[in-house]
Design an enzyme around this catalytic site. Structure first.
Site, mmCIF file in Angstrom:
data_model
loop_
_atom_site.group_PDB
_atom_site.id
_atom_site.type_symbol
_atom_site.label_atom_id
_atom_site.label_comp_id
_atom_site.label_asym_id
_atom_site.label_seq_id
_atom_site.Cartn_x
_atom_site.Cartn_y
_atom_site.Cartn_z
ATOM 1 N N SER A 41 0.805 -1.229 0.000
ATOM 2 C CA SER A 41 0.000 0.000 0.000
ATOM 3 C C SER A 41 0.839 1.281 0.000
ATOM 4 O O SER A 41 0.495 2.229 -0.716
ATOM 5 C CB SER A 41 -0.965 -0.002 1.182
ATOM 6 O OG SER A 41 -1.909 -1.013 0.986
ATOM 7 N N LYS A 90 -9.775 -6.586 9.956
ATOM 8 C CA LYS A 90 -10.926 -6.119 9.157
ATOM 9 C C LYS A 90 -12.279 -6.309 9.848
ATOM 10 O O LYS A 90 -13.183 -5.510 9.631
ATOM 11 C CB LYS A 90 -10.937 -6.827 7.793
ATOM 12 C CG LYS A 90 -9.867 -6.334 6.847
ATOM 13 C CD LYS A 90 -10.039 -6.942 5.471
ATOM 14 C CE LYS A 90 -8.944 -6.484 4.537
ATOM 15 N NZ LYS A 90 -9.108 -6.966 3.171
ATOM 16 N N ASN A 111 -12.564 -2.269 5.426
ATOM 17 C CA ASN A 111 -11.176 -2.173 4.944
ATOM 18 C C ASN A 111 -10.731 -0.718 4.767
ATOM 19 O O ASN A 111 -9.605 -0.453 4.360
ATOM 20 C CB ASN A 111 -10.962 -2.979 3.651
ATOM 21 C CG ASN A 111 -11.156 -2.147 2.400
ATOM 22 O OD1 ASN A 111 -12.058 -1.317 2.336
ATOM 23 N ND2 ASN A 111 -10.309 -2.345 1.422
ATOM 24 N N GLY A 153 -13.740 -20.965 -1.389
ATOM 25 C CA GLY A 153 -13.435 -20.327 -0.102
ATOM 26 C C GLY A 153 -14.649 -19.594 0.449
ATOM 27 O O GLY A 153 -15.459 -19.060 -0.325
ATOM 28 N N ALA A 154 -14.767 -19.603 1.778
ATOM 29 C CA ALA A 154 -15.934 -18.956 2.408
ATOM 30 C C ALA A 154 -15.499 -18.122 3.612
ATOM 31 O O ALA A 154 -16.210 -18.031 4.609
ATOM 32 C CB ALA A 154 -16.957 -20.018 2.812
ATOM 33 N N GLY A 155 -14.324 -17.505 3.515
ATOM 34 C CA GLY A 155 -13.840 -16.631 4.589
ATOM 35 C C GLY A 155 -14.231 -15.181 4.318
ATOM 36 O O GLY A 155 -15.181 -14.904 3.564
ATOM 37 N N GLY A 156 -13.486 -14.250 4.920
ATOM 38 C CA GLY A 156 -13.788 -12.825 4.791
ATOM 39 C C GLY A 156 -13.687 -12.337 3.349
ATOM 40 O O GLY A 156 -14.549 -11.584 2.878
ATOM 41 N N GLY A 265 -4.417 -10.907 -7.762
ATOM 42 C CA GLY A 265 -5.044 -9.978 -6.825
ATOM 43 C C GLY A 265 -4.471 -8.573 -6.815
ATOM 44 O O GLY A 265 -4.992 -7.693 -6.119
HETATM 45 P P1 ATR Z 1 -9.716 -14.179 4.495
HETATM 46 O O1 ATR Z 1 -10.232 -13.030 5.303
HETATM 47 O O2 ATR Z 1 -8.411 -13.872 3.789
HETATM 48 O O3 ATR Z 1 -10.742 -14.743 3.562
HETATM 49 P P2 ATR Z 1 -10.236 -16.306 6.341
HETATM 50 O O4 ATR Z 1 -11.519 -15.655 6.699
HETATM 51 O O5 ATR Z 1 -9.391 -16.858 7.423
HETATM 52 O O6 ATR Z 1 -9.296 -15.325 5.539
HETATM 53 O O7 ATR Z 1 -10.562 -17.481 5.259
HETATM 54 C C1 ATR Z 1 -9.593 -18.351 4.790
HETATM 55 C C2 ATR Z 1 -10.196 -19.237 3.693
HETATM 56 O O8 ATR Z 1 -9.149 -20.121 3.225
HETATM 57 C C3 ATR Z 1 -11.314 -20.141 4.182
HETATM 58 O O9 ATR Z 1 -12.218 -20.379 3.139
HETATM 59 C C4 ATR Z 1 -10.540 -21.410 4.547
HETATM 60 O O10 ATR Z 1 -11.307 -22.591 4.562
HETATM 61 P P3 ATR Z 1 -11.985 -23.109 5.945
HETATM 62 O O11 ATR Z 1 -13.220 -22.280 6.093
HETATM 63 O O12 ATR Z 1 -12.255 -24.540 5.716
HETATM 64 O O13 ATR Z 1 -10.975 -22.854 7.022
HETATM 65 C C5 ATR Z 1 -9.575 -21.473 3.399
HETATM 66 N N1 ATR Z 1 -8.441 -22.345 3.710
HETATM 67 C C6 ATR Z 1 -7.474 -22.149 4.637
HETATM 68 N N2 ATR Z 1 -6.614 -23.192 4.653
HETATM 69 C C7 ATR Z 1 -7.057 -24.075 3.707
HETATM 70 C C8 ATR Z 1 -6.614 -25.346 3.233
HETATM 71 N N3 ATR Z 1 -5.518 -25.929 3.713
HETATM 72 N N4 ATR Z 1 -7.321 -25.936 2.239
HETATM 73 C C9 ATR Z 1 -8.415 -25.358 1.726
HETATM 74 N N5 ATR Z 1 -8.896 -24.175 2.137
HETATM 75 C C10 ATR Z 1 -8.236 -23.529 3.102
#
Ligand code: ATR
Length: 300
Positions: A41, A90, A111, A153-156, A265
């Protein structure tokens, strides 16, 4: 002038320059995160300060999670116009701002904070806008020809992408996450456009999709590559990895080899900074080739 000379004798020259630069008059913006040393940044904002001839200072503030509360207690001492927020703050920043806009509310994360003249703190989330603008600017709007989009992926980060895709009117989003339960939570939150694909069936969800997006950390420097077979992905599909370090993840390399168009990204990081500048300075900065070259070089 006298003050400068006294300082010059008391301290070394660099310190004098720094003290003068970070004066009350200088505009200040910055970023908070932990760790923060690898953030790109400062390069983006300092590039624009120079381009738009703005006398401003960019502060990279390394704030440990247990110091976030005291940072917000002392926030006005920094005299900031606004700041960005990165990992891991965040979500927790939501507790400290006075108001949040719709994007931050729906995504459940902030953010960008803008500090108004009455000292109130307004939280926004420009990750989703950054994602869509970077995609459209690289591949034009007609990439969305109503084909399903696959999101891994289903994180933030995934929440920001889903918000963006749904706002854009995408009718079918196939969501797959290592922990299936988290996909179900997002489906409930974002509604019927989201279809949950069990983790071990994600390969089959690719056969007629137009866009594949990795939002997990898999493939990032120091982690394993994303374990996903993409042999059923149509050749016309675009593959996006939200990771930019390395510039080409294993997923991006495999996609390029089979002839898919790709995006990492980095453009998203740059494009999310545009609405932040609009909010802080009322200026819409331009994304130039020079800026992207600068960032790519820093990552090499
Ligand atoms: P961010 O804010 O960057 O999205 P996060 O909220 O911690 O970070 O989310 C991380 C994502 O990476 C999640 O979808 C996580 O899957 P889980 O919900 O099962 O934890 C995924 N992730 C992390 N390690 C992983 C792995 N070894 N294989 C597959 N998915 C992974």
């Amino acid at each position: 002038m006298i003050v400068i000379i006294i300082y010059k004798y008391l301290y070394n020259f660099e310190e004098v320059v720094t003290l003068l630069k970070i004066s009350k008059k200088t505009l200040k913006i910055g970023i908070i995160g932990y760790p923060i040393s690898h953030s790109l940044s400062p390069l983006i904002h300092n590039y624009w300060f120079e381009k738009y001839n703005i006398d401003a200072e960019y502060l990279s503030l390394e704030i440990a999670p247990n110091c976030l509360e005291s940072f917000f207690k002392e926030i006005h001492q920094y005299d900031l116009r606004g700041f960005n927020i990165t990992i891991p703050h965040k979500v927790n920043v939501l507790d400290y701002v006075d108001k949040i806009d719709e994007s931050a509310k729906t995504i459940g994360a902030v953010n960008c904070v803008t500090i108004k003249s009455d000292k109130s703190l307004i939280g926004s989330n420009y990750d989703s806008k950054g994602f869509m603008d970077s995609l459209i600017n690289n591949y034009s709007e007609n990439i969305f020809n109503q084909k399903p989009v696959v999101v891994i992926g289903a994180g933030g980060a995934s929440r920001a992408i889903l918000y963006s895709l749904i706002n854009y009117g995408i009718k079918e989003i196939r969501l797959s996450n290592r922990t299936d339960k988290k996909s179900e939570v997002l489906k409930k939150y974002f509604g019927s456009a989201v279809k949950v694909i069990p983790w071990n069936e994600k390969k089959r969800s690719l056969n007629d999709c137009g866009l594949l997006i990795n939002t997990t950390n898999q493939g990032m420097l120091g982690t394993d590559p994303l374990n996903m077979d993409i042999s059923q992905l149509p050749k016309e599909a675009i593959v996006i990895d939200l990771i930019y370090n390395p510039i080409d993840t294993d997923l991006i390399k495999r996609a390029k080899l089979r002839g898919n168009r790709t995006l990492n990204g980095l453009p998203m990081l740059v494009y999310q900074a545009i609405p932040a500048w609009e909010s802080w300075f009322g200026i819409k900065p331009e994304v130039t080739k020079d800026l992207l070259d600068l960032l790519n070089k820093a990552l090499e």
